[in-house]
Structure formats: C-alpha cells, structure tokens
Write a protein that holds these residues in place. Structure first.
Motif, mmCIF file in Angstrom:
data_model
loop_
_atom_site.group_PDB
_atom_site.id
_atom_site.type_symbol
_atom_site.label_atom_id
_atom_site.label_comp_id
_atom_site.label_asym_id
_atom_site.label_seq_id
_atom_site.Cartn_x
_atom_site.Cartn_y
_atom_site.Cartn_z
ATOM 1 N N GLY A 276 7.986 -24.615 12.503
ATOM 2 C CA GLY A 276 6.400 -25.400 12.006
ATOM 3 C C GLY A 276 5.490 -24.785 13.023
ATOM 4 N N TYR A 277 5.793 -24.754 14.340
ATOM 5 C CA TYR A 277 4.789 -24.408 15.397
ATOM 6 C C TYR A 277 4.380 -22.971 15.044
ATOM 7 C CZ TYR A 277 2.609 -22.832 19.632
ATOM 8 O OH TYR A 277 1.760 -22.568 20.727
ATOM 9 N N LEU A 278 5.274 -22.010 14.835
ATOM 10 C CA LEU A 278 4.779 -20.567 14.712
ATOM 11 C C LEU A 278 4.088 -20.801 13.303
ATOM 12 C CD1 LEU A 278 7.663 -18.518 16.267
ATOM 13 C CD2 LEU A 278 5.479 -18.870 17.270
ATOM 14 N N ALA A 279 4.471 -21.246 12.577
ATOM 15 C CA ALA A 279 3.860 -21.311 11.238
ATOM 16 C C ALA A 279 2.381 -21.757 11.179
ATOM 17 C CB ALA A 279 4.728 -22.174 10.200
ATOM 18 N N ARG A 280 2.325 -22.766 11.897
ATOM 19 C CA ARG A 280 0.894 -23.355 11.738
ATOM 20 C C ARG A 280 0.065 -22.767 12.725
ATOM 21 N NH1 ARG A 280 3.961 -28.235 12.184
ATOM 22 N NH2 ARG A 280 3.924 -28.019 14.283
ATOM 23 N N GLN A 281 0.452 -22.271 14.113
ATOM 24 C CA GLN A 281 -0.158 -21.786 15.212
ATOM 25 C C GLN A 281 -0.563 -20.336 14.944
ATOM 26 O OE1 GLN A 281 -2.213 -23.269 17.334
ATOM 27 N NE2 GLN A 281 -1.105 -25.173 16.464
ATOM 28 N N TRP A 282 0.362 -19.483 14.387
ATOM 29 C CA TRP A 282 0.595 -18.002 14.405
ATOM 30 C C TRP A 282 0.457 -17.586 12.836
ATOM 31 C CZ3 TRP A 282 -1.562 -15.899 18.532
ATOM 32 C CH2 TRP A 282 -1.382 -16.691 19.673
ATOM 33 N N LEU A 283 0.614 -18.501 11.907
ATOM 34 C CA LEU A 283 0.709 -18.295 10.544
ATOM 35 C C LEU A 283 2.000 -17.462 10.320
ATOM 36 C CD1 LEU A 283 -3.064 -17.396 10.189
ATOM 37 C CD2 LEU A 283 -2.119 -19.561 9.954
ATOM 38 N N TRP A 284 3.181 -17.507 10.932
ATOM 39 C CA TRP A 284 4.425 -16.831 10.547
ATOM 40 C C TRP A 284 5.048 -17.455 9.322
ATOM 41 C CZ3 TRP A 284 6.411 -11.946 11.727
ATOM 42 C CH2 TRP A 284 5.558 -11.412 12.730
ATOM 43 N N THR A 285 4.620 -17.033 8.148
ATOM 44 C CA THR A 285 5.307 -17.694 7.141
ATOM 45 C C THR A 285 5.807 -16.778 5.878
ATOM 46 O OG1 THR A 285 3.044 -18.252 5.775
ATOM 47 C CG2 THR A 285 3.885 -20.134 7.255
ATOM 48 N N PHE A 286 6.359 -17.054 4.915
ATOM 49 C CA PHE A 286 6.830 -16.342 3.989
ATOM 50 C C PHE A 286 6.268 -16.540 2.490
ATOM 51 C CE2 PHE A 286 10.272 -14.462 0.950
ATOM 52 C CZ PHE A 286 9.915 -13.264 1.094
ATOM 53 N N THR A 287 5.827 -15.739 1.951
ATOM 54 C CA THR A 287 5.312 -16.103 0.344
ATOM 55 C C THR A 287 6.270 -15.360 -0.583
ATOM 56 O OG1 THR A 287 3.146 -16.317 0.980
ATOM 57 C CG2 THR A 287 3.580 -15.910 -0.984
ATOM 58 N N PRO A 288 7.325 -16.077 -1.042
ATOM 59 C CA PRO A 288 8.062 -15.444 -1.901
ATOM 60 C C PRO A 288 7.449 -15.016 -3.203
ATOM 61 C CG PRO A 288 8.622 -17.755 -1.901
ATOM 62 C CD PRO A 288 7.600 -17.482 -1.028
ATOM 63 N N SER A 289 6.431 -14.360 -3.508
ATOM 64 C CA SER A 289 5.613 -14.089 -4.646
ATOM 65 C C SER A 289 6.466 -12.810 -5.196
ATOM 66 C CB SER A 289 4.240 -13.871 -4.347
ATOM 67 O OG SER A 289 3.520 -13.409 -5.377
ATOM 68 N N LEU A 290 6.620 -13.032 -6.633
ATOM 69 C CA LEU A 290 7.120 -11.965 -7.240
ATOM 70 C C LEU A 290 6.050 -10.793 -7.262
ATOM 71 C CD1 LEU A 290 9.379 -13.295 -10.051
ATOM 72 C CD2 LEU A 290 10.232 -12.286 -7.898
#
Length: 680
Positions: A276-290
C-alpha cells in the motif's frame, strides 16, 4: 491460344503490380452514402475512444501495429486506420451489404478524419492546459471554453490540414514515392479482404527481389491449379468473414464487462504491486485493463518495451532520487521536464535527415534546366483529383477564418491576430517536414514540432503563456492532420481510390467530429475532474510546463542537468536508430524509441505495465504460436481492436451513469486518492 494469352496477361498483372500503380479500375463505386455513414459511425466511436484514452495517458489510438515479419514488416501504425477498414468490412459482411475496395478506403478515411479531432484540436493537451493556468504564475486566469467557444476553436483548426493534403500528396506520394508504411500496410489488408491482387510483389521489388520481367519474349509457364484453401490471401479473407465478427464481439464484451465492473468496484483497476505504501506514495499499481492490453498488442513489443524502460527509469530511479535529495516534493513534476527533453531531442534529431534531404532535393530541382519530368505527373484524371482552385480557396478561407475565430475566442490579450497568422504559416512548413518524416519513418514527430512553435513564439510574444500554448496548438494541428490524412491518401493511391472521394470523406468526417468531440469533452469535464485521478491529462502539463519555462526561465533544482544529459543521450540513440532504420537493419526496431521512453515518464506505472503485457502477448503469438500467414495477423488485430473499443464504448455508458449520479458500489481496498471513482 486466346485463353492462354489472357491468362498470361492476368498473371503478369498480378506479379508486375507496384505500390505506385492502382490495383483496380476507377469505375468501381467509391464515394457512396453507405461508405460515408459507416465511416462516420466508426469514427464517432473512435472519437470517444481517443478522447478517453488521450485524457488518461496522452497516447491515443494512433499506435503502431507490428504485423508478422514474414508478411508485413511495418511498425508504428497509427490512427486505427487498419482497424477501421477491418471493422467496416465486418459490418458490411454482417449486414450482407457488398462494398468495393474503394468504398472500404472511403470508410477508413472518413473514420480517421472523424476520430483524430481530440488530438488535432488539442482536447487531450492544450485545452486542459489552458484550464490549469494560474494568474500569479502565468499572468492569466484559467481559461475554460464553453461548448460554443470550443466548437469555434475546433472549426479554426479542423480544415487547414485537410486543404494542405492535396498539394503535399502530389509531392510526397506521386513525385517522391515515399513509402508511408502504415498506409501501405492498410492497402495490403484491404487487398486481402477483397481478394485483390497483392501489393507484396511491389514491396518485394523495393527490397531487392525481382518481379516478373515483362520483356520476356516467351510467356512464363503458368502454375498448376491449386486449392484455393491454400492461398494465404483467400484464407485470411475467409478468417475475417467467418471468425472476425465473433472474435471482435467476444473481445469487445470482455473488455466492456471488465470496465463496467471496475466502475462499480474501482480497486479492480488499482491493484497495488508492492504494498500500500508504494501504491499511495509512488503510484506503483497495476491496471488489468483489456483495452491497455489491446493497445500493447497493437503497439508491438519493441514500443511497449521502450515505454516500460522509461517507466522504470522515471518512476523507479529518478523520482525517488529527486525526493531523497529534496529536489522535488512529489514523484510527478520533476521527471516531467526530463521527459520533455527526451521527446524534443528525439523528434528533432529524427527530423534532421528529413529536412536535409528535402532541402537537397529543392536545390537539385532548381539546378535543372526547368523542364518538368515525368515523375511529377499524376496517374489520376482531373475529375478524380482535387482541383487546385479548391485547395487555394480552402487554404485562404480556412486560414482567414481561423485567425478571426481564434481572436474572437481568446481575445487580443491571448494571442494577436498577426501571431495567429504566423502560427498557420509555421504550421504549413512544419506539416511538410512532419509528412516527410512520416512517409520515411512512419513516425510523425508532432510533439517536437509543437515545441519548435512554442520556442519561436517565446520570441514573438514573450511572456505570454496563452499565446505560446495556442500558437503551438495551431501549428501542431496542421502537422498532425496533414500527416494522418496523407497515410490514408497513400492507401487510396495503392487501392485505386479517388483522391477527390477521400477528400470529401475527410471534410465530412472533420466536420462531424467537431460537435462530437466538443460534446464528449464537455460531458467528461462535468462528470470528472480534468486533470484528475481518472483523467490525469499528462500532455497538458507538458504544454504548460514548457510555456512557463519560456516565460520565466526557472527550472526545479538539478532538473537542467538531467534534461541536458538525457537529451544528449537520446539524441545519439535517435540518430543511431534513424541510421539503422534507413539501412533496413534488423535490430533497428529494438533500439529504444525516445518518444515511447518519454511517455513512460509521463504515465504512471499502471498505464505502462498493462501495455507491456499486450506487447509480450503479441511477441509470443508471432514467434511461438502463429503460423506465417496473414490470417493470424488479422485475427490478432481484430481481437486487439475489440479490447480497445470495448472500454472506449463502455466509457460512454459510464459517463451517462456518472452524470445521473450513479456511483461506485464499494471503495474497499482503495487508498486515499488512488481510485478515481472513490472520494479522496
């Protein structure tokens, strides 16, 4: 004997065709009501889709499609021309409406002209940038266009590129015979779908293979009859007719369903990668968009790889570095400047050989004794060409109207009428350079061309941020439109479509796209914050940041060092890549693309990673799964197109839901500010 001679003539026609000669007779139906209506329908879908993805990532559906190397060795396909041609063909087959190849060209030409307006009129860049103005920083309050003013602005820039296309067409397609790989690839697909004589023989001749010698005294031995099922072109056509609509439907529904689910449960598109920290602070997320996966398939593995290399450098190295040394307070703004330097450097270096060759040819032309050569004679009759008087009146009227309309919309304090006139002149010059670059490299460096215009206007109207942005937008619009339409004219030239019919389709498509694009943008603006979590509009910050830099000359701490360093590095890389591409070296496509690398800086990791998945799928499919046939390429393109259109069309329905107050079902798993649909 007569039958044998007829067979010889037909055989020779098939093998002696070159890309510079039409494939079919001009008597075939072309500019028909059904072709225009279908083109407008597809174009409106593309318009919403391009606006949706453009506001999200700044990279709209003008991607490169990497066709199988044993069939078509072209990359960086743009504007979904090929997809428009295939979808139009599928719809006609579904409705049992026969169309000619030339009508198919008019369909995709009209669709492209309709769908390109979000970028040409700046709705993914300069319009959001104007809304970000700050009176203290920029000397001007934020400018938010009403529906009427946005329509007027779009009219000011919608037609200049269209009227510029016919004279440029004669120069680059007829006289210089530039390749325009994307337009040629689209012509090849249309020839496959309609079982026309293939354009491959001409391409083989260009790459060193000898076509049939027409001067042979003895006719060649005719081949034995073969089973049609073994003909790769017939096989590909059958695949599209029998399997294409099913593949498009299922991929469309899968992408649309996932998008709808992510609307009600936003965490689906914001999956944390490293906690959660890297996702919130550094936006390291994944979007499984086809749809992102489909875009990655269309863009190809080399391009998506370059984009993700940029993402790793920007978001994994430079952002933490700048934060650690207190050069910048957050992860986005500081690396934006390095991205801008890379894009400008890459685009400008790629333009150098094009500009040099163009200047050399002009000099050589003046050195001759003044006689016209056969190379500048068109192969079309006057009734199929766009009359010169139409072009001259069109350029004059569109320029005069554009100057007046821009002055009425933005006022004299925004940009002076004389400055707008200069921006149109500059746009015409940059259009020629952009079209030539597109014809030779299949890449239209509009980002670099826009920056050139901004630099010039920093001198002409110093300190005026509004004028700087608008002038750059006007110049870029002309270069963008002229380049996009030139690829379609190349396709029409190969397939034997009338340039005048395509011109009509371009005018009609550009006209309808104005209210469609403006209405879509206004609806998105009312339903979402632009820029915001759902639509960050990264290119808006590029336009505004450069304009601010040229106004006050201040850069974030240590930013200039990294900008210069990366600009030099990618100037060298771009020069090497351009040299390798011009020599046809196999490794040229694996040399990192500066523009794609810079896009990895602009977009958060979630946008790049999903496209990398698509690029990997494309690479594995072509190297491990698919056979060496055209049907495999077309099948994959159809599926990828369904993925892209599924989310794009579903976004229209989601816009309606949001407008009527229908929100998310659950914000479970969403961190503060991570999910666009959930409250911060």
């Amino acid at each position: 004997m007569l039958q044998r001679q007829l067979n010889v003539i037909l055989l020779r026609f098939r093998f002696s065709h070159t890309p510079e000669s039409p494939l079919v007779s001009s008597a075939s139906p072309e500019f028909t009501l059904r072709a225009v209506v279908l083109g407008l329908f597809i174009g409106c879908l593309l318009c919403f889709t391009n606006l949706y993805f453009g506001l999200q990532t700044g990279w709209i559906s003008m991607y490169g499609v990497t066709l199988h190397p044993h069939v078509w060795s072209f990359t960086h396909f743009h504007r979904m021309s090929l997809q428009s041609a295939i979808i139009g063909f599928l719809i006609c087959k579904l409705l049992a409406v026969p169309i000619t190849p030339q009508e198919n060209v008019v369909i995709q030409t009209t669709a492209v002209a309709t769908g390109t307006m979000p970028l040409a009129a700046g709705f993914v860049g300069i319009i959001p940038a104007l809304s970000l103005l700050d009176e203290q920083k920029d000397g001007s309050r934020p400018i938010t266009l009403t529906w009427t003013s946005a329509v007027c602005w779009s009219c000011a820039v919608a037609y200049f590129g269209v009227f510029m296309s016919p004279p440029i067409r004669k120069k680059v397609i007829i006289e210089e015979k530039l390749a325009f790989p994307s337009g040629t690839a689209t012509a090849q697909v249309i020839s496959v779908l309609h079982k026309m004589p293939s354009t491959n023989s001409g391409l083989r001749a260009r790459h060193g293979y000898s076509p049939l010698n027409l001067q042979d005294e003895e006719p060649p031995c005719l081949p034995d009859p073969v089973d049609d099922s073994q003909d790769p072109e017939i096989e590909a056509s059958e695949v599209v007719q029998h399997e294409g609509w099913s593949a498009l439907t299922w991929s469309f529904l899968a992408s649309g369903s996932l998008t709808l689910a992510a609307y009600f449960f936003p965490v689906i598109f914001v999956l944390p990668l490293f906690g959660g920290y890297l996702a919130r602070q550094w936006l390291w997320t994944f979007t499984p968009s086809l749809s992102y996966v489909g875009q990655g398939i269309i863009m190809g593995f080399p391009t998506t790889l370059s984009m993700n290399l940029g993402m790793l450098v920007g978001w994994g190295i430079l952002s933490p570095l700048s934060k650690h040394y207190n050069w910048a307070p957050g992860p986005v703004g500081w690396i934006l400047w390095t991205s801008l330097a890379i894009m400008s450097s890459d685009s400008l270096v790629a333009l150098i050989p094009v500009a040099w060759e163009y200047a050399s040819k002009l000099i050589k032309k003046h050195d001759v004794d003044g006689h016209r050569s056969d190379s500048d004679l068109d192969d079309e009759t006057d009734d199929r060409l766009v009359p010169t008087r139409w072009v001259l009146w069109g350029i004059a009227c569109s320029t005069a109207a554009g100057i007046l309309v821009v002055w009425l919309v933005f006022g004299g304090e925004g940009i002076k009428p004389w400055a707008t006139a200069i921006s149109f002149i500059l746009g015409s010059i940059l259009s020629i350079l952009g079209v030539r670059a597109l014809g030779e490299t299949d890449l239209n460096p509009v980002s670099g061309l826009g920056k050139i215009s901004q630099l010039i206007f920093a001198v002409l109207q110093p300190g005026n941020v509004v004028a700087n942005i608008i002038a750059g937008g006007v110049a870029e619009a002309g270069a963008q439109q002229a380049g996009d339409l030139m690829q379609d004219l190349k396709t029409g030239h190969l397939v034997g479509a009338s340039p005048r019919a395509q011109f009509y389709g371009q005018l009609i498509g550009s006209t309808l796209s104005i209210p469609v694009t403006v209405t879509a943008f206004i609806l998105y603006s009312k339903a979402y914050t632009i820029p915001g979590p759902t639509f960050p509009a990264p290119t808006a910050y590029v336009w505004l940041s450069l304009a601010r830099l040229l106004r006050d000359g201040s850069l974030p701490e240590q930013c200039a060092v990294f900008m210069v360093s990366f600009a030099i590095v990618f100037a060298l890389i771009s020069a090497f890549k351009t040299h390798a591409s011009r020599r046809g070296l196999w490794y040229a496509k694996w040399i990192p693309s500066g523009v794609a690398f810079a896009i990895g800086f602009l977009n958060t990791p979630s946008f790049s990673l999903a496209r990398l998945v698509g690029g990997i799928i494309e690479h594995i499919y072509h190297t491990r799964v698919a056979s060496k046939g055209k049907s495999d390429d077309i099948r994959l393109i159809v599926i990828a197109s369904g993925f892209v259109l599924g989310e794009g069309v579903m976004s229209i329905m989601l816009l309606v839901l949001r407008t009527f107050g229908v929100g998310v079902v659950s914000c479970w798993g969403c961190g503060s500010g991570m999910c666009g649909g959930c409250p911060a």
